[in-house]
Design a protein around this motif. Structure first.
Motif, PDB file in Angstrom:
ATOM      1  N   UNK A  66       0.852  -1.189   0.000  1.00  0.00           N
ATOM      2  CA  UNK A  66       0.000   0.000   0.000  1.00  0.00           C
ATOM      3  C   UNK A  66       0.886   1.237   0.000  1.00  0.00           C
ATOM      4  N   UNK A  67       0.291   2.330  -0.379  1.00  0.00           N
ATOM      5  CA  UNK A  67       1.051   3.565  -0.520  1.00  0.00           C
ATOM      6  C   UNK A  67       1.611   4.047   0.809  1.00  0.00           C
ATOM      7  N   UNK A  72       5.885   5.727   4.148  1.00  0.00           N
ATOM      8  CA  UNK A  72       6.551   5.638   5.442  1.00  0.00           C
ATOM      9  C   UNK A  72       8.011   5.256   5.298  1.00  0.00           C
ATOM     10  N   UNK A  73       8.284   4.293   4.422  1.00  0.00           N
ATOM     11  CA  UNK A  73       9.667   3.870   4.189  1.00  0.00           C
ATOM     12  C   UNK A  73      10.488   5.031   3.621  1.00  0.00           C
ATOM     13  N   UNK A  74       9.895   5.762   2.655  1.00  0.00           N
ATOM     14  CA  UNK A  74      10.610   6.898   2.065  1.00  0.00           C
ATOM     15  C   UNK A  74      10.901   7.966   3.116  1.00  0.00           C
ATOM     16  N   UNK A  75       9.939   8.215   3.992  1.00  0.00           N
ATOM     17  CA  UNK A  75      10.118   9.237   5.021  1.00  0.00           C
ATOM     18  C   UNK A  75      11.214   8.837   6.014  1.00  0.00           C
ATOM     19  N   UNK A  76      11.199   7.583   6.434  1.00  0.00           N
ATOM     20  CA  UNK A  76      12.186   7.114   7.415  1.00  0.00           C
ATOM     21  C   UNK A  76      13.588   7.071   6.818  1.00  0.00           C
ATOM     22  N   UNK A  77      13.711   6.589   5.581  1.00  0.00           N
ATOM     23  CA  UNK A  77      15.038   6.416   4.986  1.00  0.00           C
ATOM     24  C   UNK A  77      15.553   7.657   4.263  1.00  0.00           C
ATOM     25  N   UNK A  78      14.646   8.540   3.880  1.00  0.00           N
ATOM     26  CA  UNK A  78      15.044   9.700   3.096  1.00  0.00           C
ATOM     27  C   UNK A  78      15.287   9.369   1.632  1.00  0.00           C
ATOM     28  N   UNK A  79      14.974   8.125   1.244  1.00  0.00           N
ATOM     29  CA  UNK A  79      15.143   7.689  -0.154  1.00  0.00           C
ATOM     30  C   UNK A  79      13.838   7.936  -0.900  1.00  0.00           C
ATOM     31  N   UNK A  80      13.886   8.773  -1.925  1.00  0.00           N
ATOM     32  CA  UNK A  80      12.702   9.073  -2.726  1.00  0.00           C
ATOM     33  C   UNK A  80      12.710   8.189  -3.958  1.00  0.00           C
ATOM     34  N   UNK A  82      11.709   6.861  -7.592  1.00  0.00           N
ATOM     35  CA  UNK A  82      11.287   7.486  -8.841  1.00  0.00           C
ATOM     36  C   UNK A  82       9.963   6.862  -9.265  1.00  0.00           C
ATOM     37  N   UNK A  83       9.224   7.544 -10.137  1.00  0.00           N
ATOM     38  CA  UNK A  83       7.982   6.947 -10.644  1.00  0.00           C
ATOM     39  C   UNK A  83       8.220   5.578 -11.310  1.00  0.00           C
ATOM     40  N   UNK A  84       9.341   5.434 -12.024  1.00  0.00           N
ATOM     41  CA  UNK A  84       9.653   4.149 -12.660  1.00  0.00           C
ATOM     42  C   UNK A  84       9.874   3.063 -11.606  1.00  0.00           C
ATOM     43  N   UNK A  85      10.619   3.376 -10.548  1.00  0.00           N
ATOM     44  CA  UNK A  85      10.851   2.401  -9.481  1.00  0.00           C
ATOM     45  C   UNK A  85       9.527   1.962  -8.854  1.00  0.00           C
ATOM     46  N   UNK A  86       8.645   2.917  -8.621  1.00  0.00           N
ATOM     47  CA  UNK A  86       7.339   2.591  -8.037  1.00  0.00           C
ATOM     48  C   UNK A  86       6.537   1.714  -8.992  1.00  0.00           C
ATOM     49  N   UNK A  87       6.566   2.020 -10.285  1.00  0.00           N
ATOM     50  CA  UNK A  87       5.847   1.201 -11.274  1.00  0.00           C
ATOM     51  C   UNK A  87       6.365  -0.232 -11.292  1.00  0.00           C
ATOM     52  N   UNK A  88       7.688  -0.392 -11.238  1.00  0.00           N
ATOM     53  CA  UNK A  88       8.283  -1.737 -11.252  1.00  0.00           C
ATOM     54  C   UNK A  88       7.901  -2.485  -9.971  1.00  0.00           C
ATOM     55  N   UNK A  89       7.987  -1.813  -8.838  1.00  0.00           N
ATOM     56  CA  UNK A  89       7.622  -2.444  -7.559  1.00  0.00           C
ATOM     57  C   UNK A  89       6.160  -2.864  -7.569  1.00  0.00           C
ATOM     58  N   UNK A  90       5.297  -2.014  -8.062  1.00  0.00           N
ATOM     59  CA  UNK A  90       3.857  -2.367  -8.131  1.00  0.00           C
ATOM     60  C   UNK A  90       3.633  -3.562  -9.056  1.00  0.00           C
ATOM     61  N   UNK A  91       4.335  -3.592 -10.179  1.00  0.00           N
ATOM     62  CA  UNK A  91       4.190  -4.718 -11.113  1.00  0.00           C
ATOM     63  C   UNK A  91       4.641  -6.010 -10.458  1.00  0.00           C
ATOM     64  N   UNK A  92       5.713  -5.953  -9.673  1.00  0.00           N
ATOM     65  CA  UNK A  92       6.202  -7.141  -8.975  1.00  0.00           C
ATOM     66  C   UNK A  92       5.177  -7.601  -7.944  1.00  0.00           C
ATOM     67  N   UNK A  93       4.657  -6.678  -7.156  1.00  0.00           N
ATOM     68  CA  UNK A  93       3.625  -7.034  -6.175  1.00  0.00           C
ATOM     69  C   UNK A  93       2.396  -7.625  -6.860  1.00  0.00           C
ATOM     70  N   UNK A  94       1.947  -6.987  -7.936  1.00  0.00           N
ATOM     71  CA  UNK A  94       0.768  -7.490  -8.647  1.00  0.00           C
ATOM     72  C   UNK A  94       0.988  -8.895  -9.177  1.00  0.00           C
ATOM     73  N   UNK A  95       2.176  -9.144  -9.728  1.00  0.00           N
ATOM     74  CA  UNK A  95       2.490 -10.476 -10.251  1.00  0.00           C
ATOM     75  C   UNK A  95       2.538 -11.493  -9.122  1.00  0.00           C
ATOM     76  N   UNK A  96       3.108 -11.113  -8.005  1.00  0.00           N
ATOM     77  CA  UNK A  96       3.227 -12.043  -6.879  1.00  0.00           C
ATOM     78  C   UNK A  96       1.872 -12.392  -6.301  1.00  0.00           C
ATOM     79  N   UNK A  97       0.986 -11.417  -6.248  1.00  0.00           N
ATOM     80  CA  UNK A  97      -0.310 -11.627  -5.604  1.00  0.00           C
ATOM     81  C   UNK A  97      -1.418 -12.039  -6.555  1.00  0.00           C
TER      82      UNK A  97
END
Length: 100
Positions: A66-67, A72-80, A82-97
């Motif tokens: 979930x967003x 929360x992870x971005x806020x704690x780590x300070x790592x932002x 990119x839109x591409x990274x988020x798209x890839x992560x979402x695709x991986x989650x969608x494929x897994x689930x």
């Protein structure tokens, strides 16, 4: 995605009372017999996924993404991410689930 699917299958519960994953069960067989089960030989992850998988390991709970989790992870780590990274992560989650 084939490598990821093989990895996810190993991380699924065996359905036993002790709630072991298939990976844990097969690793126990390997230790007991000295022979690595074929299912554990998933090969190396594609180089293109190593970076993203490293990021995901930091906030992946094994369930649905979930967003709030990512924010929360971005806020704690300070790592932002990119839109591409988020798209890839979402695709991986969608494929897994996705239903098998």
């Amino acid at each position: 995605m084939d490598w990821l699917k093989r990895e996810w299958e190993l991380d699924r519960s065996t359905g036993e009372k002790n709630k072991q994953t298939r990976r844990q069960s097969l690793t126990a067989v390997w230790k007991a017999t000295g022979k690595k089960p074929k299912a554990l030989k998933t090969g190396e992850p594609p180089a293109e996924l190593l970076y993203i998988m490293g990021l995901m390991r930091q906030f992946d709970t094994g369930g649905q993404m979930d967003w709030q989790q990512i924010a929360g992870w971005q806020q704690v780590t300070g790592h932002k991410l990119t839109p591409l990274e988020i798209d890839v992560i979402r695709a991986i989650y969608d494929a897994r689930n996705a239903p098998s």
